[in-house]
Scaffold this active site. Sequence first.
Site, PDB file in Angstrom:
ATOM      1  N   PRO A 289     -92.371 -42.129   8.876  1.00  0.00           N
ATOM      2  CA  PRO A 289     -93.325 -42.186   9.911  1.00  0.00           C
ATOM      3  C   PRO A 289     -94.644 -43.296   9.807  1.00  0.00           C
ATOM      4  O   PRO A 289     -95.188 -43.511  10.723  1.00  0.00           O
ATOM      5  CB  PRO A 289     -93.972 -40.974  10.232  1.00  0.00           C
ATOM      6  N   LYS A 293     -93.112 -45.477  14.406  1.00  0.00           N
ATOM      7  CA  LYS A 293     -92.363 -46.271  15.247  1.00  0.00           C
ATOM      8  C   LYS A 293     -91.174 -45.198  16.039  1.00  0.00           C
ATOM      9  O   LYS A 293     -90.627 -45.850  16.881  1.00  0.00           O
ATOM     10  CB  LYS A 293     -91.341 -47.266  14.328  1.00  0.00           C
TER      11      LYS A 293
HETATM   12  P1  FAD Z   1     -86.074 -35.469  19.332  1.00  0.00           P
HETATM   13  O1  FAD Z   1     -87.472 -35.635  19.595  1.00  0.00           O
HETATM   14  O2  FAD Z   1     -85.584 -35.068  17.946  1.00  0.00           O
HETATM   15  O3  FAD Z   1     -85.026 -34.673  20.535  1.00  0.00           O
HETATM   16  C1  FAD Z   1     -83.924 -34.381  20.230  1.00  0.00           C
HETATM   17  C2  FAD Z   1     -83.632 -33.301  21.513  1.00  0.00           C
HETATM   18  O4  FAD Z   1     -82.352 -32.735  21.307  1.00  0.00           O
HETATM   19  C3  FAD Z   1     -84.654 -31.933  20.988  1.00  0.00           C
HETATM   20  O5  FAD Z   1     -85.109 -31.464  21.974  1.00  0.00           O
HETATM   21  C4  FAD Z   1     -83.423 -30.889  20.475  1.00  0.00           C
HETATM   22  O6  FAD Z   1     -83.623 -29.520  20.683  1.00  0.00           O
HETATM   23  C5  FAD Z   1     -82.283 -31.471  21.176  1.00  0.00           C
HETATM   24  N1  FAD Z   1     -81.028 -30.950  20.656  1.00  0.00           N
HETATM   25  C6  FAD Z   1     -80.516 -30.983  19.364  1.00  0.00           C
HETATM   26  N2  FAD Z   1     -79.374 -30.597  19.307  1.00  0.00           N
HETATM   27  C7  FAD Z   1     -78.746 -30.348  20.572  1.00  0.00           C
HETATM   28  C8  FAD Z   1     -77.766 -29.779  20.844  1.00  0.00           C
HETATM   29  N3  FAD Z   1     -76.660 -29.620  19.849  1.00  0.00           N
HETATM   30  N4  FAD Z   1     -77.310 -29.546  22.086  1.00  0.00           N
HETATM   31  C9  FAD Z   1     -78.441 -29.701  23.013  1.00  0.00           C
HETATM   32  N5  FAD Z   1     -79.748 -30.448  22.666  1.00  0.00           N
HETATM   33  C10 FAD Z   1     -79.773 -30.498  21.241  1.00  0.00           C
HETATM   34  N6  FAD Z   1     -93.051 -41.651  16.263  1.00  0.00           N
HETATM   35  C11 FAD Z   1     -93.640 -42.592  16.646  1.00  0.00           C
HETATM   36  O7  FAD Z   1     -93.301 -43.485  17.598  1.00  0.00           O
HETATM   37  N7  FAD Z   1     -95.124 -42.526  16.448  1.00  0.00           N
HETATM   38  C12 FAD Z   1     -95.620 -41.753  15.696  1.00  0.00           C
HETATM   39  O8  FAD Z   1     -96.944 -41.803  15.438  1.00  0.00           O
HETATM   40  C13 FAD Z   1     -94.692 -40.841  15.040  1.00  0.00           C
HETATM   41  N8  FAD Z   1     -95.386 -39.962  14.219  1.00  0.00           N
HETATM   42  C14 FAD Z   1     -94.515 -38.811  13.790  1.00  0.00           C
HETATM   43  C15 FAD Z   1     -95.070 -38.082  12.956  1.00  0.00           C
HETATM   44  C16 FAD Z   1     -94.075 -37.014  12.288  1.00  0.00           C
HETATM   45  C17 FAD Z   1     -94.908 -35.810  11.306  1.00  0.00           C
HETATM   46  C18 FAD Z   1     -92.818 -36.844  12.759  1.00  0.00           C
HETATM   47  C19 FAD Z   1     -92.147 -35.677  12.391  1.00  0.00           C
HETATM   48  C20 FAD Z   1     -92.103 -37.744  13.774  1.00  0.00           C
HETATM   49  C21 FAD Z   1     -93.075 -38.825  14.094  1.00  0.00           C
HETATM   50  N9  FAD Z   1     -92.365 -39.886  14.717  1.00  0.00           N
HETATM   51  C22 FAD Z   1     -93.294 -40.595  15.474  1.00  0.00           C
HETATM   52  C23 FAD Z   1     -91.225 -39.795  15.175  1.00  0.00           C
HETATM   53  C24 FAD Z   1     -90.642 -39.160  16.757  1.00  0.00           C
HETATM   54  O9  FAD Z   1     -91.392 -37.997  16.789  1.00  0.00           O
HETATM   55  C25 FAD Z   1     -89.203 -39.240  16.508  1.00  0.00           C
HETATM   56  O10 FAD Z   1     -88.714 -40.384  16.468  1.00  0.00           O
HETATM   57  C26 FAD Z   1     -88.909 -38.754  18.183  1.00  0.00           C
HETATM   58  O11 FAD Z   1     -89.217 -37.503  18.663  1.00  0.00           O
HETATM   59  C27 FAD Z   1     -87.363 -39.074  18.553  1.00  0.00           C
HETATM   60  O12 FAD Z   1     -87.220 -38.526  19.752  1.00  0.00           O
HETATM   61  P2  FAD Z   1     -85.542 -38.162  20.269  1.00  0.00           P
HETATM   62  O13 FAD Z   1     -85.670 -37.983  21.726  1.00  0.00           O
HETATM   63  O14 FAD Z   1     -84.577 -39.392  19.468  1.00  0.00           O
HETATM   64  O15 FAD Z   1     -85.407 -37.089  19.234  1.00  0.00           O
HETATM   65  C1  DHB Z   2     -99.811 -40.721  13.545  1.00  0.00           C
HETATM   66  C2  DHB Z   2     -98.605 -40.605  12.847  1.00  0.00           C
HETATM   67  C3  DHB Z   2     -98.072 -41.549  12.419  1.00  0.00           C
HETATM   68  O1  DHB Z   2     -96.759 -41.590  11.568  1.00  0.00           O
HETATM   69  C4  DHB Z   2     -98.633 -42.824  12.044  1.00  0.00           C
HETATM   70  O2  DHB Z   2     -98.278 -43.929  11.311  1.00  0.00           O
HETATM   71  C5  DHB Z   2     -99.962 -43.001  12.782  1.00  0.00           C
HETATM   72  C6  DHB Z   2    -100.597 -41.779  13.659  1.00  0.00           C
HETATM   73  C7  DHB Z   2    -100.008 -39.655  14.228  1.00  0.00           C
HETATM   74  O3  DHB Z   2     -99.281 -38.489  14.329  1.00  0.00           O
HETATM   75  O4  DHB Z   2    -101.388 -39.519  14.615  1.00  0.00           O
END
Ligand code: FAD
Ligand code: DHB
Length: 387
Positions: A289, A293
């Site tokens: 993270p 991105k």
């Molecule tokens: P997900 O958000 O994982 O969504 C997937 C969905 O699919 C979920 O709702 C799940 O319930 C559903 N699903 C799973 N399996 C099944 C199934 N078998 N059948 C039906 N549904 C299913 N990104 C940033 O850009 N900026 C940030 O600052 C940042 N900070 C972060 C901080 C933390 C602590 C974390 C953990 C992540 C952070 N990220 C950040 C990353 C970001 O949160 C993820 O990359 C993003 O949520 C990805 O979206 P997605 O839709 O691909 O997947």
């Molecule tokens: C946050 C998360 C990140 O991974 C980062 O690089 C900056 C901010 C946030 O959750 O606010």
Amino acid sequence: MRTQVGIVGAGPAGLFLAHLLRQEGIAATVLERHDRAYVEGRVRAGVLEQNTMDVLARLGFDQRMRSEGLVHEGVNIVSDAKMFRIDLADRSGKRVVIYGQQEVMHDLFDAANQLGVPIIFNANDVKLHDVATKPYITWREDELLERLDCDFIAGCDGFHGISRDSIPPDARTSFERVYPFGWLGILADVPPAHHELIYANHLRGFALASMRSRTRSRYYLQCDLHDRIEDWPDERFWDELILRLGPQAHISTGPSFEKNITPLRSFVTEPMRYGSLFLLGDAAHIVPPTGAKGLNLAVSDAVMLSESLAAYYRCGIRSTLDSYSDRALARIWKAERFSWWFTGLTHRFPETDAFGRKMQTAELAYLRQSDALQTAFSENYVGLPLN
Ligand code: FAD
Ligand code: DHB
């Protein structure tokens, strides 16, 4: 049931895709394993790139982001207890906005309700069938077996979903790096330590000061992979944060109301298409993270796939779909590189000896003084173009 595109997962990738397809006049149905409250409740991303802001604006869902989001023109880096600022706007002409993933999801779900975008929540035991040719999806809802026939399936079900594994192992290659530490994150209703984000490299490990609003702070500490939440009572968290962020951060302490530990990983699977199945977002790639991105990549994947599908439905030529994977991967690998590099620069690794630490501080000192490096940092942090 029949639709043009069956979308598995109602996270950022799935919902952005559903809305973008709707704007192109393409019918899509979203299947989500959990309910809305669960998906909206997950405290995750906080930083939106300019590209992501532009997509929300193009969809017409940016009112709340514009009034409540905090636009940031710079970020700060602490090394050796000294802080320097990188002026993102000056160096790249772009900005980022602090607007939590929970707020983005709230806006996307509300818009889906208003516009009648079909989302089926609590879809259990989702299975993908015949993904190479004429795909269909089955799931269980209240013990009944349901079926959705579609032209294409978009696997937007995150890293632990089922879509990636629906591609035969000999038709995909994965690349992975698992990091030997985690991030411990908290939320607290205290004013942020600074008006912009602070990323800190400290001998005891990485720390990050972020925020959700002018009265709500989001903080992260690098922690041991084996640490448990119980090992980190608030008092220990604040002491460690104050130490790592140094004297330039004015930390107000208070009770935390959310605490979680996230492992860090770099992961990419190639290609992001198999027959009629496309992968998007965390289902295909994970970044540590540090570069903020993950969510932004999910959005750029959704933009690219919606453009490919729109071209296909306009002219009926399947080859318009061939470019999606290569185009998406070209941008993803650059974000993987930036996130990996920034993680390596700011975290303490078990194998980092005195020499390795000198290399980190020398590189941070160079970043502090070099226009070229600060420009490269800014271009990556605010998000590379989508071409
Ligand atoms: P997900 O958000 O994982 O969504 C997937 C969905 O699919 C979920 O709702 C799940 O319930 C559903 N699903 C799973 N399996 C099944 C199934 N078998 N059948 C039906 N549904 C299913 N990104 C940033 O850009 N900026 C940030 O600052 C940042 N900070 C972060 C901080 C933390 C602590 C974390 C953990 C992540 C952070 N990220 C950040 C990353 C970001 O949160 C993820 O990359 C993003 O949520 C990805 O979206 P997605 O839709 O691909 O997947
Ligand atoms: C946050 C998360 C990140 O991974 C980062 O690089 C900056 C901010 C946030 O959750 O606010």
